[in-house]
Scaffold this active site. Structure first.
Site, short mmCIF file in Angstrom:
data_model
loop_
_atom_site.label_atom_id
_atom_site.label_comp_id
_atom_site.label_asym_id
_atom_site.label_seq_id
_atom_site.Cartn_x
_atom_site.Cartn_y
_atom_site.Cartn_z
N LYS A 24 0.83 -1.21 0.00
CA LYS A 24 0.00 0.00 0.00
C LYS A 24 0.87 1.26 0.00
O LYS A 24 0.62 2.19 -0.77
CB LYS A 24 -0.94 -0.04 1.22
CG LYS A 24 -1.94 1.10 1.27
CD LYS A 24 -3.20 0.71 2.02
CE LYS A 24 -3.03 0.68 3.53
NZ LYS A 24 -2.87 2.02 4.14
N SER A 25 1.87 1.30 0.86
CA SER A 25 2.72 2.49 0.93
C SER A 25 3.40 2.75 -0.40
O SER A 25 3.46 3.89 -0.88
CB SER A 25 3.80 2.30 2.00
OG SER A 25 3.22 2.24 3.27
N ARG A 29 2.86 5.96 -3.29
CA ARG A 29 4.00 6.77 -3.74
C ARG A 29 4.24 6.61 -5.23
O ARG A 29 4.66 7.55 -5.90
CB ARG A 29 5.24 6.37 -2.93
CG ARG A 29 5.14 6.86 -1.46
CD ARG A 29 6.04 6.06 -0.55
NE ARG A 29 6.14 6.58 0.81
CZ ARG A 29 5.24 6.36 1.78
NH1 ARG A 29 4.14 5.66 1.55
NH2 ARG A 29 5.43 6.87 3.00
N GLY A 97 -5.28 7.78 5.54
CA GLY A 97 -4.39 8.74 6.17
C GLY A 97 -3.16 9.02 5.32
O GLY A 97 -2.67 10.15 5.25
N GLN A 172 4.73 9.17 7.35
CA GLN A 172 3.80 10.05 6.64
C GLN A 172 4.23 11.51 6.79
O GLN A 172 4.20 12.29 5.84
CB GLN A 172 2.38 9.85 7.15
CG GLN A 172 1.83 8.47 6.79
CD GLN A 172 0.44 8.23 7.31
OE1 GLN A 172 -0.09 9.00 8.11
NE2 GLN A 172 -0.16 7.14 6.88
N ASP A 323 1.97 -1.26 11.79
CA ASP A 323 0.61 -1.65 11.39
C ASP A 323 0.28 -3.10 11.75
O ASP A 323 -0.84 -3.56 11.53
CB ASP A 323 0.44 -1.47 9.88
CG ASP A 323 0.45 0.00 9.48
OD1 ASP A 323 0.11 0.85 10.33
OD2 ASP A 323 0.82 0.30 8.33
N LYS A 350 -4.42 5.52 14.90
CA LYS A 350 -4.47 4.89 13.58
C LYS A 350 -5.93 4.91 13.09
O LYS A 350 -6.73 5.70 13.55
CB LYS A 350 -3.90 3.47 13.67
CG LYS A 350 -2.40 3.44 13.98
CD LYS A 350 -1.59 4.02 12.84
CE LYS A 350 -0.10 4.03 13.13
NZ LYS A 350 0.65 4.76 12.12
N ARG A 354 -6.31 1.50 18.19
CA ARG A 354 -6.08 0.05 18.06
C ARG A 354 -5.78 -0.63 19.40
O ARG A 354 -5.96 -1.85 19.49
CB ARG A 354 -4.94 -0.22 17.06
CG ARG A 354 -5.41 0.02 15.63
CD ARG A 354 -4.36 -0.29 14.58
NE ARG A 354 -4.97 -0.20 13.27
CZ ARG A 354 -4.30 -0.06 12.12
NH1 ARG A 354 -2.98 0.01 12.14
NH2 ARG A 354 -4.95 0.01 10.98
N ARG A 400 -7.49 -3.43 9.51
CA ARG A 400 -6.58 -4.38 10.16
C ARG A 400 -7.21 -5.02 11.40
O ARG A 400 -6.85 -6.13 11.78
CB ARG A 400 -5.24 -3.72 10.49
CG ARG A 400 -4.56 -3.17 9.23
CD ARG A 400 -3.09 -2.91 9.40
NE ARG A 400 -2.61 -1.99 8.37
CZ ARG A 400 -2.36 -2.32 7.11
NH1 ARG A 400 -2.55 -3.55 6.70
NH2 ARG A 400 -1.93 -1.42 6.25
C1 S3P Z 1 2.51 4.80 6.26
C2 S3P Z 1 3.10 5.12 7.46
C3 S3P Z 1 2.58 4.68 8.77
C4 S3P Z 1 1.60 3.52 8.62
C5 S3P Z 1 0.61 3.75 7.52
C6 S3P Z 1 1.33 3.93 6.19
C7 S3P Z 1 3.10 5.30 5.01
O1 S3P Z 1 1.90 5.75 9.38
O2 S3P Z 1 0.92 3.31 9.85
O3 S3P Z 1 -0.29 2.66 7.41
O4 S3P Z 1 2.76 4.79 3.92
O5 S3P Z 1 3.92 6.23 5.10
P1 S3P Z 1 2.67 6.84 10.30
O6 S3P Z 1 3.53 7.63 9.43
O7 S3P Z 1 1.56 7.65 10.91
O8 S3P Z 1 3.39 6.03 11.33
#
Ligand code: S3P
Length: 441
Positions: A24-25, A29, A97, A172, A323, A350, A354, A400
């Site tokens: 996902k991350s 990007r 987020g 993030q 996560d 989150k 959680r 999750r």
């Molecule tokens: C993510 C960073 C994490 C993670 C989120 C995805 C990202 O969050 O929990 O699911 O893709 O940069 P945080 O930056 O708030 O820790």
């Protein structure tokens, strides 16, 4: 929207080989950077979950041409760094987020204004952590009370490069500042006392951004990006998401007789903490066919049922498995002895709180759990089943949490009824058929 609860019944042993969807991350990007490159990028293995589709829709609304081919490969024609256009309406971020925080960064250094909205879960999450540095860079941001969505970001050109020390370990926030820095003359610098996932740094380098990373003896990382440098389009292959692989991995560990292979899992060291912790608990997880995909280490995970032993999870490992705590708590509930976790305040902000939601759900299925301010303490069954629940367990709009209790259901006498599985669409649309397939159900 009305939702129908879904039951996950106790299962016989799990067998088979599965692949999990793209990371996902990395998917977020890859769309954002492709949309900022001039020319055509191709993305293979993109996660087609709601969160990533929200990013795709936002980048389209700001001028990028984004198409999905019938072969599942995505093509992006970007607008160039500094080329983002004024969207016609608000950007609906859904549950995501990552989309919200990274895009707020991008918009901040462009001459456009965007309103960001989200669902009930996202609208409770703190945005102050990105708003603070982006305001220092010159963006004019108006948020709802408590620094939440809806929020309006009025970007500015030229914005100001800053040096920013992260007050919270967050990839993030780091990424929001670096992405803003892409369109700012001069050097934008992020100082990261606790390393977090480094996908932005890796991918920015791959697209030709002028970015450098220094590591200090105490582990602090200093990331510097010089802005106003054009990005070159890329062909990207997205590896499987370790955060999604975590669910079949723990399912195979807790259900007796199981033997499962999860193929193509990304094992970037900033993401793979869970597998280390599960191995330390006695989990039989082997890394096979190790290789590199899209500049990230990848392997097939071969997992066999194991009686796990509870441990104290060192708080320093938390960022590399941030996560994965919901599913680790499920593994702990079936382990021998006590698992102690701490330093997890971030879990309270989150997609849900959680710690509170997992504590309530674990108690509801008959596990022994104690909730502390910054972690959970869980006394496991030593491999025996838990009672489970025929009353709906709350997933609290959190994918999750929903997937964690679905996995728990496989080793509970009554199974587990979950109030709402829809949130799973954000990150792992194929989760339910994948899990039922392994169980032969
Ligand atoms: C993510 C960073 C994490 C993670 C989120 C995805 C990202 O969050 O929990 O699911 O893709 O940069 P945080 O930056 O708030 O820790």
């Amino acid at each position: 929207m009305t939702t129908t609860p879904t039951h996950f019944a106790p299962s016989g042993s799990l067998h088979g080989a599965v692949t999990v969807p793209g990371d996902k991350s990395i998917s977020h990007r890859s769309l954002m950077l492709s949309a900022l490159a001039i020319g055509r990028s191709r993305i293979e293995g993109l996660l087609e979950g709601e969160d990533v589709l929200a990013t795709a829709a936002a980048m389209r609304a700001m001028g990028a041409d984004i198409l999905r081919g019938e072969d599942g490969i995505w093509t992006v024609h970007g607008v160039g760094v500094c080329g983002l256009m004024q969207p016609a309406g608000a950007l609906d971020m859904g549950n995501s987020g990552t989309s919200t925080r990274l895009l707020m960064g991008l918009v901040s250094s462009h001459a456009i204004s965007c309103t960001f909205t989200g669902d009930a879960s996202l609208s409770h999450r703190p945005m102050g952590r990105v708003i603070d540095p982006l305001r220092l860079m010159g963006a004019d941001i108006t948020a709802s009370p408590g620094g939440t969505l809806p929020a309006m970001v009025r970007g500015i050109v030229p914005a100001v490069p800053i040096e920013y020390r992260l007050p919270v370990a967050s990839a993030q926030v780091k990424s929001a500042v670096l992405l803003a820095g892409l369109n700012i003359a001069g050097i934008t610098r992020v100082i990261e006392p606790v390393p977090t996932r480094d996908h932005s740094e890796r991918m920015l380098k791959g697209f030709g951004a002028d970015i450098s990373v220094e590591s200090e003896a105490d582990g602090t990382r200093i990331i510097s990006i010089t802005g106003e440098v054009g990005l070159q389009p890329q062909d990207i292959v997205v590896p499987g998401d370790p955060s999604s692989a975590a669910f079949p991995v723990v399912a195979a560990l807790i259900v007796p007789g199981s033997d499962v292979i999860v193929r193509g899992v990304g094992l970037n060291p900033t993401r793979a903490g869970l597998f280390q912790v599960l191995q330390d608990m006695g989990g039989d997880i082997r890394f096979e066919n190790e290789r590199e995909v899209g500049g990230e280490p990848v392997a097939d995970l071969h997992v066999r049922h194991s009686v796990l032993t509870g441990i104290t999870v060192p708080p320093e490992i938390a960022p590399s498995m941030i996560d994965e705590f919901p599913i680790l708590f499920i593994a702990a509930a079936f382990a021998k002895g006590r698992t102690h976790t701490s330093g997890l305040e971030e879990l309270r902000v989150k997609e849900s709180d959680r710690l509170a939601v997992m504590a309530a759900g674990l108690a509801a299925i008959g596990a022994q759990v104690e909730e502390a301010e910054d972690g959970l303490i869980i006394q496991g069954t030593g491999g025996e089943t838990l009672p489970g629940s025929n009353q709906p367990v709350a997933s609290a709009l959190d994918h999750r949490i929903a997937m964690s209790f679905a996995v728990a259901g496989l080793h509970c006498r009554e199974g587990v009824l979950i109030d709402d599985m829809h949130p799973v669409q954000t990150s792992f649309p194929q989760f339910e058929p994948m899990l039922r397939g392994l169980a032969g159900a």
